[in-house]
Design an enzyme around this catalytic site. Structure first.
Site, PDB file in Angstrom:
ATOM      1  N   LYS A  70       0.812  -1.209   0.000  1.00 13.07           N
ATOM      2  CA  LYS A  70       0.000   0.000   0.000  1.00 13.07           C
ATOM      3  C   LYS A  70       0.849   1.265   0.000  1.00 13.07           C
ATOM      4  O   LYS A  70       1.777   1.396   0.780  1.00 13.07           O
ATOM      5  CB  LYS A  70      -0.907   0.005   1.230  1.00 13.07           C
ATOM      6  CG  LYS A  70      -1.917   1.119   1.245  1.00 13.07           C
ATOM      7  CD  LYS A  70      -3.137   0.724   2.043  1.00 13.07           C
ATOM      8  CE  LYS A  70      -4.209   1.791   2.032  1.00 13.07           C
ATOM      9  NZ  LYS A  70      -4.714   2.142   0.728  1.00 13.07           N
ATOM     10  N   GLY A 110       6.417   1.057   5.780  1.00  6.53           N
ATOM     11  CA  GLY A 110       7.320   0.120   5.118  1.00  6.53           C
ATOM     12  C   GLY A 110       7.376   0.331   3.622  1.00  6.53           C
ATOM     13  O   GLY A 110       8.454   0.315   3.017  1.00  6.53           O
ATOM     14  N   CYS A 111       6.239   0.555   3.023  1.00  6.83           N
ATOM     15  CA  CYS A 111       6.188   0.748   1.569  1.00  6.83           C
ATOM     16  C   CYS A 111       6.850   2.056   1.162  1.00  6.83           C
ATOM     17  O   CYS A 111       7.472   2.141   0.102  1.00  6.83           O
ATOM     18  CB  CYS A 111       4.745   0.688   1.082  1.00  6.83           C
ATOM     19  SG  CYS A 111       3.981  -0.928   1.385  1.00  6.83           S
ATOM     20  N   THR A 112       6.742   3.070   2.011  1.00  2.00           N
ATOM     21  CA  THR A 112       7.414   4.343   1.757  1.00  2.00           C
ATOM     22  C   THR A 112       8.926   4.160   1.816  1.00  2.00           C
ATOM     23  O   THR A 112       9.661   4.619   0.934  1.00  2.00           O
ATOM     24  CB  THR A 112       6.951   5.416   2.754  1.00  2.00           C
ATOM     25  OG1 THR A 112       5.544   5.617   2.576  1.00  2.00           O
ATOM     26  CG2 THR A 112       7.688   6.733   2.545  1.00  2.00           C
ATOM     27  N   ALA A 156      10.034   2.278  -1.347  1.00  3.71           N
ATOM     28  CA  ALA A 156       9.948   3.119  -2.544  1.00  3.71           C
ATOM     29  C   ALA A 156      11.026   4.199  -2.543  1.00  3.71           C
ATOM     30  O   ALA A 156      11.615   4.509  -3.585  1.00  3.71           O
ATOM     31  CB  ALA A 156       8.566   3.748  -2.651  1.00  3.71           C
TER      32      ALA A 156
END
Length: 158
Positions: free
Chosen positions: A39, A44-46, A49
């Protein structure tokens, strides 16, 4: 079940953050990295990325195409890129059909709870369209460096 090394990458056509369709045909003749994440805008995804964005020039210098893929919409991807100054391109698989075919969507356990969703994973695709390497379960922090190291090893650029 996660796609295996040596298997052909299943065909796909997914919109990027601008709404432009990207298909597996675009990978032909190139090394490519497809990383799957749950998401946009989550911690974590930030992290993942931002790390891939930071290393993007090194991937590009090796001629490697790189995309992050999640079920979020192209609009959400565009907002994520703008808010976090991301340079990595993001693809939307809102139906999670492609993720299911590569094994990045399914049952997972998080903090002892079972759910169905995106399994943080990464696939490296060789220029001939076959899978050259797979991380079936990746940690967000530090993963981009591991992927770059593996690309260098696979392409003898290390």
């Amino acid at each position: 079940m996660m796609i295996e090394i040596g298997s052909p990458l299943p065909p796909f056509s997914l919109p990027d953050q601008t709404g432009t369709s990207v298909s597996g045909v675009a990978l032909a003749g190139h090394w490519a990295v497809l990383y799957f994440y749950p998401k946009d805008m989550t911690p974590g995804c930030t992290t993942e990325a931002e790390e891939f964005s930071e290393l993007l020039p090194q991937f590009e210098a090796l001629g490697v195409l790189l995309w992050g893929i999640s079920p979020d919409s192209p609009e959400t991807h565009a907002q994520f890129q703008e808010k976090r100054n991301l340079t990595v391109n993001l693809l939307s698989d809102s139906s999670h059909e492609f993720m299911e075919r590569v094994g990045s969507w399914g049952e997972k356990v998080l903090y002892g709870k079972r759910s169905v969703g995106v399994k943080r994973s990464t696939v490296i695709v060789a220029p001939d369209g076959t899978v050259a390497w797979v991380w079936k379960a990746a940690r967000a922090k530090g993963h981009a460096v591991k992927v770059l190291e593996k690309i260098r090893e696979l392409t003898d650029a290390g």
